[in-house]
Design a protein around this motif. Structure first.
Motif, PDB file in Angstrom:
ATOM      1  N   ARG A 184      19.805  -4.131   6.541  1.00  0.00           N
ATOM      2  CA  ARG A 184      19.115  -5.111   5.689  1.00  0.00           C
ATOM      3  C   ARG A 184      17.688  -4.691   5.349  1.00  0.00           C
ATOM      4  N   HIS A 185      17.117  -3.786   6.143  1.00  0.00           N
ATOM      5  CA  HIS A 185      15.768  -3.290   5.873  1.00  0.00           C
ATOM      6  C   HIS A 185      15.744  -2.214   4.794  1.00  0.00           C
ATOM      7  N   MET A 186      16.919  -1.758   4.394  1.00  0.00           N
ATOM      8  CA  MET A 186      17.005  -0.629   3.463  1.00  0.00           C
ATOM      9  C   MET A 186      17.265  -1.080   2.019  1.00  0.00           C
ATOM     10  N   MET A 187      16.726  -2.203   1.631  1.00  0.00           N
ATOM     11  CA  MET A 187      16.929  -2.698   0.273  1.00  0.00           C
ATOM     12  C   MET A 187      16.191  -1.792  -0.709  1.00  0.00           C
ATOM     13  N   ARG A 188      16.858  -1.491  -1.820  1.00  0.00           N
ATOM     14  CA  ARG A 188      16.244  -0.663  -2.862  1.00  0.00           C
ATOM     15  C   ARG A 188      15.030  -1.352  -3.455  1.00  0.00           C
ATOM     16  N   GLY A 189      14.046  -0.541  -3.785  1.00  0.00           N
ATOM     17  CA  GLY A 189      12.861  -1.063  -4.443  1.00  0.00           C
ATOM     18  C   GLY A 189      11.868  -1.715  -3.503  1.00  0.00           C
ATOM     19  N   GLN A 190      12.156  -1.701  -2.224  1.00  0.00           N
ATOM     20  CA  GLN A 190      11.233  -2.289  -1.268  1.00  0.00           C
ATOM     21  C   GLN A 190      10.916  -1.255  -0.197  1.00  0.00           C
ATOM     22  N   SER A 191       9.645  -1.149   0.137  1.00  0.00           N
ATOM     23  CA  SER A 191       9.303  -0.249   1.230  1.00  0.00           C
ATOM     24  C   SER A 191       9.553  -0.979   2.541  1.00  0.00           C
ATOM     25  N   LEU A 222       5.547  11.666  -8.555  1.00  0.00           N
ATOM     26  CA  LEU A 222       5.909  10.611  -9.502  1.00  0.00           C
ATOM     27  C   LEU A 222       6.766   9.547  -8.818  1.00  0.00           C
ATOM     28  N   TYR A 223       7.713   9.991  -7.999  1.00  0.00           N
ATOM     29  CA  TYR A 223       8.588   9.066  -7.261  1.00  0.00           C
ATOM     30  C   TYR A 223       7.772   8.172  -6.331  1.00  0.00           C
ATOM     31  N   VAL A 224       6.865   8.759  -5.567  1.00  0.00           N
ATOM     32  CA  VAL A 224       6.047   7.989  -4.621  1.00  0.00           C
ATOM     33  C   VAL A 224       5.179   6.990  -5.384  1.00  0.00           C
ATOM     34  N   THR A 225       4.564   7.428  -6.480  1.00  0.00           N
ATOM     35  CA  THR A 225       3.723   6.536  -7.279  1.00  0.00           C
ATOM     36  C   THR A 225       4.545   5.387  -7.843  1.00  0.00           C
ATOM     37  N   THR A 226       5.745   5.681  -8.329  1.00  0.00           N
ATOM     38  CA  THR A 226       6.629   4.648  -8.866  1.00  0.00           C
ATOM     39  C   THR A 226       7.022   3.653  -7.780  1.00  0.00           C
ATOM     40  N   GLN A 227       7.364   4.149  -6.585  1.00  0.00           N
ATOM     41  CA  GLN A 227       7.728   3.255  -5.484  1.00  0.00           C
ATOM     42  C   GLN A 227       6.557   2.362  -5.082  1.00  0.00           C
ATOM     43  N   THR A 268       3.921  -2.975  -5.243  1.00  0.00           N
ATOM     44  CA  THR A 268       2.783  -3.767  -5.709  1.00  0.00           C
ATOM     45  C   THR A 268       3.254  -4.893  -6.622  1.00  0.00           C
ATOM     46  N   ARG A 269       4.190  -4.601  -7.542  1.00  0.00           N
ATOM     47  CA  ARG A 269       4.730  -5.642  -8.423  1.00  0.00           C
ATOM     48  C   ARG A 269       5.416  -6.748  -7.619  1.00  0.00           C
ATOM     49  N   LEU A 270       6.182  -6.366  -6.608  1.00  0.00           N
ATOM     50  CA  LEU A 270       6.857  -7.365  -5.779  1.00  0.00           C
ATOM     51  C   LEU A 270       5.842  -8.270  -5.082  1.00  0.00           C
ATOM     52  N   ARG A 271       4.781  -7.666  -4.562  1.00  0.00           N
ATOM     53  CA  ARG A 271       3.735  -8.460  -3.898  1.00  0.00           C
ATOM     54  C   ARG A 271       3.039  -9.386  -4.885  1.00  0.00           C
TER      55      ARG A 271
END
Length: 193
Positions: A34-41, A156-161, A166-169
């Motif tokens: 459950r901690h491995m949801m896409r788009g969330q760190s 680019l991947y790290v910046t996008t993540q 940030t958007r989720l927060r």
């Protein structure tokens, strides 16, 4: 190039006798699917503390390990960059370890991309619940560009993540602020039926 030429893979421990018990004095943090949801760190401090037997401590993650969910409808991939306390994967995971001359951030991106996820899904077996076995994952063909290209893609991947997080927060803050203002307006008028 096959993944087997670049890395080793181990599966997360299986607790057949007794599942780890949550404990404030636990010796590890438990990473679950459950901690491995896409788009969330992963917020490592939110992982519950559990007590595992000493023989399972060798299964704790080390920085650079790449975690992939091995069972279910999705197979999200996450890079472990370290945590202040030991983290032990608990559940249906494969851990990609010792990635040769490949940037682990690049490999995380590559394994998460839709085309690669489709290849992983095609190799999965099972009728009710699909699972990818370790040997199928090891035989996965990868595209490994020159190091500079890997680094550009990884950055680019790290910046996008980070932007996604940030958007989720911000969305969560916006919802809280809207709720607060609504309550303020509701009670500020004083005229209620």
């Amino acid at each position: 190039m096959q993944l087997s030429k670049l890395a080793t893979i181990r599966s997360a421990p299986v607790f057949r006798d007794k599942a780890p018990q949550e404990s404030l004095q636990g010796n590890v943090r438990a990473l679950t699917i459950r901690h491995m949801m896409r788009g969330q760190s992963i917020n490592w401090t939110e992982l519950r503390k559990v007590e595992v037997e000493p023989r399972f401590l060798d299964h704790c993650l080390v920085p650079g390990d790449i975690i992939i969910v091995s069972r279910g409808d999705q197979n999200p991939v996450c890079l472990f960059e370290g945590a202040p306390e030991p983290v032990c994967p608990v559940g249906q995971f494969h851990i990609i370890h010792r990635v040769g001359n490949v940037d682990p951030r690049y490999l995380t991106w590559y394994l998460n991309r839709p085309a690669t996820q489709a290849k992983i899904k095609a190799r999965a077996t099972g009728t009710a619940i699909q699972a990818i076995n370790k040997n199928e994952l090891l035989s996965l063909e990868l595209e490994i560009p020159p190091v500079m290209t890997q680094l550009r893609i990884a950055e680019l991947y790290v910046t996008t993540q980070q932007a996604v997080v940030t958007r989720l927060r911000l969305n969560a803050l916006d919802e809280k602020e809207a709720a607060r203002l609504s309550e303020l307006w509701l009670h500020a008028e004083g005229d209620h039926a």
